[in-house]
Scaffold this motif. Structure first.
Motif, mmCIF file in Angstrom:
data_model
loop_
_atom_site.group_PDB
_atom_site.id
_atom_site.type_symbol
_atom_site.label_atom_id
_atom_site.label_comp_id
_atom_site.label_asym_id
_atom_site.label_seq_id
_atom_site.Cartn_x
_atom_site.Cartn_y
_atom_site.Cartn_z
ATOM 1 N N GLN A 285 92.939 47.519 -23.248
ATOM 2 C CA GLN A 285 92.909 46.117 -22.809
ATOM 3 C C GLN A 285 92.218 45.937 -21.460
ATOM 4 O O GLN A 285 92.038 44.812 -21.016
ATOM 5 C CB GLN A 285 94.329 45.550 -22.764
ATOM 6 C CG GLN A 285 94.903 45.315 -24.150
ATOM 7 C CD GLN A 285 96.260 44.634 -24.090
ATOM 8 O OE1 GLN A 285 97.234 45.242 -23.638
ATOM 9 N NE2 GLN A 285 96.321 43.403 -24.533
ATOM 10 N N LEU B 36 95.890 37.383 -19.677
ATOM 11 C CA LEU B 36 94.968 37.390 -20.817
ATOM 12 C C LEU B 36 95.027 36.059 -21.567
ATOM 13 O O LEU B 36 93.990 35.522 -21.982
ATOM 14 C CB LEU B 36 95.307 38.541 -21.769
ATOM 15 C CG LEU B 36 95.049 39.958 -21.270
ATOM 16 C CD1 LEU B 36 95.484 40.963 -22.332
ATOM 17 C CD2 LEU B 36 93.579 40.173 -20.910
ATOM 18 N N THR C 233 91.278 35.580 -23.664
ATOM 19 C CA THR C 233 90.619 36.817 -24.067
ATOM 20 C C THR C 233 91.688 37.847 -24.395
ATOM 21 O O THR C 233 92.855 37.687 -24.000
ATOM 22 C CB THR C 233 89.695 37.332 -22.951
ATOM 23 O OG1 THR C 233 88.966 38.473 -23.416
ATOM 24 C CG2 THR C 233 90.490 37.722 -21.701
ATOM 25 N N ASP C 234 91.311 38.883 -25.116
ATOM 26 C CA ASP C 234 92.273 39.937 -25.423
ATOM 27 C C ASP C 234 92.011 41.207 -24.638
ATOM 28 O O ASP C 234 92.671 42.223 -24.856
ATOM 29 C CB ASP C 234 92.311 40.234 -26.930
ATOM 30 C CG ASP C 234 90.947 40.618 -27.494
ATOM 31 O OD1 ASP C 234 89.973 40.722 -26.714
ATOM 32 O OD2 ASP C 234 90.857 40.806 -28.725
ATOM 33 N N TYR C 235 91.045 41.161 -23.705
ATOM 34 C CA TYR C 235 90.805 42.296 -22.831
ATOM 35 C C TYR C 235 90.043 41.825 -21.596
ATOM 36 O O TYR C 235 89.457 40.732 -21.585
ATOM 37 C CB TYR C 235 89.977 43.382 -23.547
ATOM 38 C CG TYR C 235 88.508 43.021 -23.716
ATOM 39 C CD1 TYR C 235 87.553 43.477 -22.807
ATOM 40 C CD2 TYR C 235 88.073 42.207 -24.766
ATOM 41 C CE1 TYR C 235 86.208 43.143 -22.951
ATOM 42 C CE2 TYR C 235 86.742 41.865 -24.911
ATOM 43 C CZ TYR C 235 85.808 42.342 -24.001
ATOM 44 O OH TYR C 235 84.482 41.991 -24.134
ATOM 45 N N VAL C 236 90.072 42.636 -20.563
ATOM 46 C CA VAL C 236 89.208 42.414 -19.402
ATOM 47 C C VAL C 236 88.338 43.653 -19.230
ATOM 48 O O VAL C 236 88.697 44.759 -19.655
ATOM 49 C CB VAL C 236 89.999 42.135 -18.106
ATOM 50 C CG1 VAL C 236 90.748 40.818 -18.219
ATOM 51 C CG2 VAL C 236 90.932 43.281 -17.754
ATOM 52 N N GLU D 194 99.798 40.176 -19.684
ATOM 53 C CA GLU D 194 99.667 39.461 -20.956
ATOM 54 C C GLU D 194 99.506 37.963 -20.723
ATOM 55 O O GLU D 194 98.729 37.295 -21.412
ATOM 56 C CB GLU D 194 100.883 39.737 -21.854
ATOM 57 C CG GLU D 194 100.980 41.153 -22.378
ATOM 58 C CD GLU D 194 99.921 41.496 -23.414
ATOM 59 O OE1 GLU D 194 99.226 40.574 -23.891
ATOM 60 O OE2 GLU D 194 99.795 42.694 -23.744
#
Length: 297
Positions: free
Chosen positions: A138, A102, A107-110, A99
Motif C-alpha cells: 500500500q 487512503l 486511492t488504494d495506495y500511495v 486507511e
C-alpha cells in the motif's frame, strides 16, 4: 508533455521519483482541489500532502477532476502523504489512521509514505508499522521527515528497511549539513520542504542578481540551487503560471561560484513555528491538531 517535469531520481529501493513536485501545505480545501487539478493538467507528476494539512480530501478530488479532464490515470501520479503525529504508535493505530487517509485521497495506495515527525518514544514503533504497510504494497516506498542525525541513527539501529527519503526544511537560509551528509552517506534521498523559504528570499540581492544574469526568476534560481545540492523539491504555488515557471529549471545551470554566493545566505534558523512540532508526543500538543485549511485564507 512538459519534459522539465520528467527527470527522476532512483530511490534506494529502485523506485523512480520525480525531482520536482507540488506541495499543498497551508492551502484551503477549494484552493487545494483547483491547484492539484491545475498541476496535473500542467503535467506535474509528484504531489505532496499530509493528514496534518487537513486537505487530503481536496487533493483526492483534485486528482479525480484532472483524471476526468485530461485522461490521465492514477498510475501517472507520484503521490506522497504522511503519517500524522496523533496516529503514531503500534501497527493497529498507524494502520487505522492510514486507511482513513487512503479513503480521503480516493486511492488504494500511495507512492511514498512518510513519517511526518520523529515523535519521541513512538517513531521506532511507527516505523515498524510502516514497514508492514510497505510489505502489504500500500506504499511503494517509505521514508521520514524532519529527522536529525541522532534520531536517524537510532531509527537505523532498529529498522529492517532503510528510509528511502528524509524530507527536511531546506532552502538558502537553512542547509542542515549534518543530516544531509549523514543521509547521503546512507543512500537516503533528501527532499526539501519550503525550498523557497516561504518567499522570504525572493528579493534577496544576491539571488536577484543571479536570476537577472540567467534571465530567470529568483524562485527558479532557488529551486535550481536545491537541485544542484541533489535534493528533490516540492514548491507550493496556487498559480498555474508559477507552476510552469517552477518546473522550468533544466535549461540553465548555476556556476560553482554562484552556488557559493547563495550558500552564504545560510543562517540555520528554522521556520518560526518549527519548535512547536519538534519531537512532541503530547496528545494535547499542537502536533495532534489537524490544520483547518479554511484558516489559511
Amino acid at each position: 508533455m512538459n519534459q522539465n517535469l520528467q527527470p527522476k531520481v532512483r530511490l534506494n529501493n529502485g523506485l523512480l521519483m520525480p525531482q520536482i513536485g507540488l506541495g499543498v501545505w497551508k492551502t484551503p480545501l477549494e484552493t487545494t482541489r483547483q491547484m492539484v487539478c491545475d498541476a496535473l493538467t500542467n503535467d506535474y507528476v509528484l504531489l505532496d500532502t499530509a493528514k496534518q494539512y487537513g486537505n487530503e480530501s481536496a487533493v483526492g478530488q483534485g486528482m479525480q477532476d484532472a483524471f476526468q479532464s485530461t485522461g490521465r490515470t492514477r498510475a501517472s501520479v507520484f503521490l506522497t502523504t504522511k503519517i500524522y503525529n496523533g496516529d503514531q504508535g503500534d501497527y493497529d493505530r498507524v494502520r487505522k489512521g492510514f486507511e482513513g487517509q487512503l479513503q480521503a485521497l480516493q486511492t488504494d495506495y500511495v507512492d511514498l509514505l512518510l513519517m511526518h515527525w520523529p515523535v519521541n518514544d513512538l517513531y521506532n514503533q511507527t516505523w515498524q508499522a510502516m514497514e508492514r504497510i510497505y510489505a502489504d504494497g500500500q506504499a511503494k516506498a517509505i521514508g521520514v521527515c524532519n529527522f536529525d542525525v541522532e534520531r536517524m541513527r537510532d531509527l537505523l539501529d532498529h529498522a529492517q528497511i532503510t528510509p528511502a527519503i528524509n524530507q527536511i526544511e531546506f532552502n538558502p537560509k537553512i542547509h542542515q549539513p549534518a543530516i544531509v551528509n549523514f543521509c547521503q552517506q546512507h543512500d537516503i534521498q533528501m527532499e526539501a520542504w519550503s525550498p523557497l523559504g516561504n518567499g522570504t528570499l525572493l528579493h534577496e540581492p544576491i539571488i536577484e542578481k543571479i536570476a537577472q544574469s540567467h534571465q530567470k526568476t529568483p524562485a527558479q534560481v532557488e529551486l535550481r540551487w536545491a537541485l544542484q545540492h541533489d535534493l528533490i523539491v516540492i514548491p507550493k504555488t496556487t498559480h498555474p503560471q508559477r507552476m510552469r515557471e517552477n518546473a522550468d529549471l533544466f535549461d540553465f545551470e548555476l556556476s560553482p561560484a554562484e552556488c557559493m554566493q547563495i550558500d552564504t545566505l545560510d543562517t540555520e534558523e528554522h521556520a518560526i513555528w518549527y519548535d512547536k512540532f519538534k519531537w512532541s508526543g503530547n496528545p494535547n500538543g499542537i502536533d495532534n491538531v489537524i490544520a483547518d485549511p479554511a484558516s489559511f485564507e
